[in-house]
Design an enzyme around this catalytic site. Structure first.
Site, PDB file in Angstrom:
ATOM      1  N   HIS A   1       0.910   6.202  14.860  1.00 38.00           N
ATOM      2  CA  HIS A   1       0.773   6.289  13.401  1.00 38.00           C
ATOM      3  C   HIS A   1       2.175   6.217  12.807  1.00 38.00           C
ATOM      4  O   HIS A   1       3.109   6.843  13.329  1.00 38.00           O
ATOM      5  CB  HIS A   1       0.104   7.601  12.982  1.00 38.00           C
ATOM      6  CG  HIS A   1      -1.323   7.694  13.418  1.00 38.00           C
ATOM      7  ND1 HIS A   1      -2.357   7.168  12.689  1.00 38.00           N
ATOM      8  CD2 HIS A   1      -1.871   8.225  14.539  1.00 38.00           C
ATOM      9  CE1 HIS A   1      -3.505   7.384  13.336  1.00 38.00           C
ATOM     10  NE2 HIS A   1      -3.233   8.014  14.461  1.00 38.00           N
TER      11      HIS A   1
ATOM     12  N   TYR B   1       4.307   4.593   3.126  1.00 39.65           N
ATOM     13  CA  TYR B   1       4.293   3.715   4.293  1.00 39.65           C
ATOM     14  C   TYR B   1       5.465   2.731   4.362  1.00 39.65           C
ATOM     15  O   TYR B   1       5.579   1.989   5.333  1.00 39.65           O
ATOM     16  CB  TYR B   1       2.966   2.938   4.333  1.00 39.65           C
ATOM     17  CG  TYR B   1       1.773   3.860   4.533  1.00 39.65           C
ATOM     18  CD1 TYR B   1       1.578   4.513   5.748  1.00 39.65           C
ATOM     19  CD2 TYR B   1       0.862   4.098   3.507  1.00 39.65           C
ATOM     20  CE1 TYR B   1       0.500   5.373   5.939  1.00 39.65           C
ATOM     21  CE2 TYR B   1      -0.227   4.950   3.682  1.00 39.65           C
ATOM     22  CZ  TYR B   1      -0.392   5.585   4.899  1.00 39.65           C
ATOM     23  OH  TYR B   1      -1.457   6.442   5.093  1.00 39.65           O
TER      24      TYR B   1
ATOM     25  N   ARG C   1       0.614  15.959   6.850  1.00 42.05           N
ATOM     26  CA  ARG C   1      -0.108  15.411   5.701  1.00 42.05           C
ATOM     27  C   ARG C   1      -1.387  16.213   5.400  1.00 42.05           C
ATOM     28  O   ARG C   1      -1.492  17.372   5.744  1.00 42.05           O
ATOM     29  CB  ARG C   1      -0.365  13.916   5.931  1.00 42.05           C
ATOM     30  CG  ARG C   1       0.939  13.122   6.066  1.00 42.05           C
ATOM     31  CD  ARG C   1       0.702  11.646   6.177  1.00 42.05           C
ATOM     32  NE  ARG C   1       0.039  11.133   4.983  1.00 42.05           N
ATOM     33  CZ  ARG C   1      -0.486   9.908   4.884  1.00 42.05           C
ATOM     34  NH1 ARG C   1      -0.399   9.082   5.910  1.00 42.05           N
ATOM     35  NH2 ARG C   1      -1.063   9.510   3.779  1.00 42.05           N
TER      36      ARG C   1
ATOM     37  N   ASN D   1      -2.862   1.413  16.338  1.00 42.37           N
ATOM     38  CA  ASN D   1      -2.835   2.276  15.150  1.00 42.37           C
ATOM     39  C   ASN D   1      -4.239   2.188  14.554  1.00 42.37           C
ATOM     40  O   ASN D   1      -4.583   1.190  13.916  1.00 42.37           O
ATOM     41  CB  ASN D   1      -1.784   1.821  14.140  1.00 42.37           C
ATOM     42  CG  ASN D   1      -1.721   2.776  12.946  1.00 42.37           C
ATOM     43  OD1 ASN D   1      -2.641   3.563  12.709  1.00 42.37           O
ATOM     44  ND2 ASN D   1      -0.640   2.693  12.184  1.00 42.37           N
TER      45      ASN D   1
ATOM     46  N   ARG E   1       0.844  -1.188   0.000  1.00 42.60           N
ATOM     47  CA  ARG E   1       0.000   0.000   0.000  1.00 42.60           C
ATOM     48  C   ARG E   1       0.891   1.253   0.000  1.00 42.60           C
ATOM     49  O   ARG E   1       1.600   1.507   0.967  1.00 42.60           O
ATOM     50  CB  ARG E   1      -0.831  -0.023   1.288  1.00 42.60           C
ATOM     51  CG  ARG E   1      -1.578   1.222   1.569  1.00 42.60           C
ATOM     52  CD  ARG E   1      -2.016   1.281   3.018  1.00 42.60           C
ATOM     53  NE  ARG E   1      -2.853   2.453   3.209  1.00 42.60           N
ATOM     54  CZ  ARG E   1      -3.162   2.967   4.371  1.00 42.60           C
ATOM     55  NH1 ARG E   1      -2.727   2.399   5.473  1.00 42.60           N
ATOM     56  NH2 ARG E   1      -3.901   4.028   4.442  1.00 42.60           N
TER      57      ARG E   1
END
Ligand code: DQA
Length: 145
Positions: free
Chosen positions: A98, A22, A105, A72, A17
């Site tokens: 996180h 990430y 962001r 998370n 992803r």
């Protein structure tokens, strides 16, 4: 000492992803690193669910059989009042983690509804954030507060 690590929606897809955001590590590899880092100090168990209700079920089921939770909540952290309510009722400390620095962001990630129901919050440190959170919970319990 048993600490539970709970990951929310889409975190089962870590590694595939948006790796530019990430990273390349899958959730299984991250969990292995966490276990390696803390296994001398305590027992860790891992859960992941994509659904809000499933996450609440996991938190409630673990609440009386662990000494702390690392969560998370993924995107739910930005809007799930159901999760926030569940966290507020838990008898054990929870640290929200996180992987990314959500403050740097998108605008829609600037709202944090679950964080206020947690004892602590870590973001932007990648998978190492989980390890720091587990260590904090282990110390927290040792200090008896
Ligand atoms: C995330 C941040 C959230 O905003 C996002 O929705 C995720 C991942 C993180 O770990 O950085 O799914 O929780």
């Amino acid at each position: 000492m048993r600490i539970v690590i709970v990951n929310g929606p889409n975190l089962n897809w870590l590694g595939r992803r948006q790796p530019e955001i990430y990273g390349d590590l899958g959730l299984g590899a991250i969990n292995d690193r966490i276990r390696d880092a803390v296994s001398q100090e305590g027992e860790v168990d891992f859960f992941q669910a994509n659904g809000e209700g499933e996450l609440i079920d996991i938190l409630q089921a673990q609440a009386d059989i662990c000494q702390g939770i690392v969560l998370n909540p993924g995107a739910y952290g930005h809007y799930s009042l159901g999760l926030a309510d569940a966290l507020s009722a838990l008898p054990v400390p929870v640290i929200e983690v996180h992987l990314t620095n959500v403050f740097a962001r998108e605008e829609y990630r600037q709202r944090h509804v679950t964080a206020g129901a947690c004892q602590g919050y870590i973001c932007g440190l990648g998978w190492q954030g989980y390890i720091l959170a587990v260590q904090a919970l282990l110390d927290y319990d040792e200090e008896g507060d």
